[in-house]
Design a protein around this motif. Sequence first.
Motif, PDB file in Angstrom:
ATOM      1  N   ILE A  89       0.822  -1.212   0.000  1.00 23.11           N
ATOM      2  CA  ILE A  89       0.000   0.000   0.000  1.00 23.11           C
ATOM      3  C   ILE A  89       0.856   1.262   0.000  1.00 23.11           C
ATOM      4  O   ILE A  89       0.640   2.164  -0.796  1.00 23.11           O
ATOM      5  N   VAL A  90       1.835   1.308   0.893  1.00 21.10           N
ATOM      6  CA  VAL A  90       2.798   2.422   0.905  1.00 21.10           C
ATOM      7  C   VAL A  90       4.192   1.806   0.803  1.00 21.10           C
ATOM      8  O   VAL A  90       4.766   1.373   1.787  1.00 21.10           O
ATOM      9  N   GLY A  91       4.715   1.747  -0.413  1.00 21.99           N
ATOM     10  CA  GLY A  91       5.991   1.069  -0.629  1.00 21.99           C
ATOM     11  C   GLY A  91       7.086   2.010  -1.074  1.00 21.99           C
ATOM     12  O   GLY A  91       7.354   3.019  -0.413  1.00 21.99           O
ATOM     13  N   LEU A  92       7.690   1.718  -2.220  1.00 19.56           N
ATOM     14  CA  LEU A  92       8.811   2.516  -2.706  1.00 19.56           C
ATOM     15  C   LEU A  92       8.346   3.944  -3.027  1.00 19.56           C
ATOM     16  O   LEU A  92       7.364   4.138  -3.733  1.00 19.56           O
ATOM     17  N   PHE A  93       9.066   4.913  -2.509  1.00 17.18           N
ATOM     18  CA  PHE A  93       8.717   6.329  -2.674  1.00 17.18           C
ATOM     19  C   PHE A  93       7.249   6.585  -2.329  1.00 17.18           C
ATOM     20  O   PHE A  93       6.573   7.393  -2.954  1.00 17.18           O
ATOM     21  N   GLY A  94       6.751   5.824  -1.366  1.00 13.73           N
ATOM     22  CA  GLY A  94       5.393   6.028  -0.881  1.00 13.73           C
ATOM     23  C   GLY A  94       4.305   5.436  -1.763  1.00 13.73           C
ATOM     24  O   GLY A  94       3.119   5.610  -1.492  1.00 13.73           O
TER      25      GLY A  94
END
Lengths: 166, 528
Positions: free
Chosen positions: B298-303
């Motif tokens: 859901i909130v991963g690489l670079f958000g």
Amino acid sequence: MTQTSNGSELAATINSIIAEHKTLEGPLLPILHASQQALGYIPSEAVPMIAEQLQLTKAEVHGVISFYHFFRSSPAGNNTIQICRAESCQSMGSRELEAEIKQRLKVDYHQTTADGEITLEPVYCLGNCACSPAIRVNDDIHGRVDMNKFENIVDELLTVAVELKL
Amino acid sequence: MNHSSNSPTVYIPRDTTALSLGADKVASQLHSQQPDINIVRNGSRGLFWLEPMIEVTTPLGRVAYGPVQPEDVASLLANDFLQGDSSHPLYLGLTEEIPYLAQQQRVTFARVGITNPVSLADYRAYGGLVGLQKALTLTPQTIVDEVKTSGLRGRGGAAFPTGIKWQTVLNAPSNKKYIVCNADEGDSGTFADRMLMEGDPYCLIEGMIIAGLAVGADQGYIYLREEYPVAHQILNEAIATAESENILGDNVLGSGKAFNLQVRLGAGAYICGEETSLLESLEGKRGMVRAKPPLPAIVGLFGQPTIVNNVISLASVPDIMANGAEQYQEFGTGRSRGTLPFQLAGNIKQGGLVELAFGATLKTLLEDFGGGTRSGKPMRTVQIGGPLGAYLPEHLWDTPLDYEAFLAIGAGVGHGGIVAFDNSVNLSQQARFSMEFCTIESCGKCTPCRIGSTRGVEVIDRITNNEQREENLELLEELCDTMVHGSLCAMGGMTPIPVTSALKHFPEDFSPAEGANSSSQQQGAEHA
Ligand SMILES: Cc1cc2nc3c(=O)[nH]c(=O)nc-3n(C[C@H](O)[C@H](O)[C@H](O)COP(=O)(O)O)c2cc1C
Ligand code: SF4
Ligand code: FES
């Protein structure tokens, strides 16, 4: 690896590395890798330059360099030898091997031999575990290493170095 | 190279292990003695005790010789090995009939060791890109459903269902998403990711593109450990070719869909294999573990919503797409579906990669495939699942390899790495190393892991030195308990597993006599 001592040359190298990688997403690790590849280490002068251009603080850049085992802030010897210390290599006698190698080179981990040729580092697995114990010499990995094999590897390394100097 | 089509073809692997045993020297020796031979640098078949294993094409199939040293080349040529002559002492017969290989169930590794890893023509000829072509005709939801049906669970260690992870990313609203391949493979005794990347890089690339199509991501990163220079070279060669052939880029196989891919190097930190720490590292930060939730999906690489999957998880997808989820999930047992590449390492006679459906036993692997210890001494224990995995005694080697069955005996299958030890091992020393490893590799965020592991080393030393033994054994138990319950991630949470399994199954190694003996041996291992 060219180890330049000239300050402005060094700055130019770092600047061009930053310029080349700056537009990547997450450019810091690629910049640090490229710097270490080009210079053999990440000089302290590079820290403020990278910080400024990536809009980070110097402390942040320094914090990243110091977090990772691979990055170094001072030059290494002409060659780096890593000895695998992980379990599979332990099961095949790497503890004894590392003790013998340290004695043979007269250095501990993170140190460089008196002639400046070899820096010794630990590593935790080279993915060569079916043929343990393993070591890495620069970018070459060697399997089923014993002292005999190690002597041959060092001989070959140092002969090449002498030939280049002639 | 301008070899005539009827000049013989000889395969010499360029896999790290083959190279580590002299494959390059064998290749140059062969080339200098007979320049008209067509030498193909393939991946390894994974029969590592036979490396460098070279193969020659004959009308009956590929015939293998090994282990070949440069000085063997002259006699091989003299014996007419180019015709598959059987009289040479290094003759192994038809490669596919070598029992170690013939008894495997190679699905994900079907092409590894057979093809030239960077040849797209080879890849296509052996079934490559069929899965991607198929995926391009399907809706994202259909692709995700197919992965769900296959029963594929993450091969990186946690065994989380891959399809469910993909569904979460598909459902996450965002117009920027990422596919991140976890190629950090930090566990001792594991090399399946490396072999796959070195032996069949397009399979991983194809799997990542399919993942991109499934969730609507157009950018992928392979986070590769720095310790794998050969894999780095081969991946970059394969990516460049895939780009030039419009498999990667702005118009994947002419579909109008985009997928771009880059390799990023780690820098020698074990914790960066943990997915949130990996993402921090990719973003250019220290590899400090993030608290979950939010999940990277859901909130991963670079958000942004991000799939983080292991190499083997992603490389399993092309086959699932090409041949259907049903055939894949027919392999296996219980809730462990499909195959797993087991890796036999340590003190083992026939070390290598063995791909089998879940359900085989450790005993089968260690004895039938591994052939016992390399030293010839009795095997005493195996550590399974990397440095955070349990040390198992012989009476547990009958346990079928399946995620749930291993959980039940206080162990884990992890990434399928199996490290064998003979009876010269001292388990208090191994337990001490587990704690020491945790002090070296902890990200430093939580006290139980950072400080607890340092105290763990000291407590084990006191036990083996017979200082207030009972009190210290109790203290060690409490310390392990604190690490299990007070750590943010599995580094601190699982370090107690090798320690307590060693204590439980091999208490005699923590006895005073053994301890006095071992603590003197430990001195050399202080500095790291
Ligand atoms: C300390 C630690 C180290 C890990 N190292 C790896 C690793 O080297 N490779 C890997 O694929 N997963 C590793 N993992 C698991 C990842 O966090 C994550 O579960 C995995 O990449 C998800 O992919 P999968 O679902 O395909 O397995 C590690 C986890 C922890 C806690
Ligand atoms: S358990 Fe250890 S590695 Fe994991 S977050 Fe805490 S300090 Fe970091
Ligand atoms: S444990 Fe040494 S190479 Fe893997």
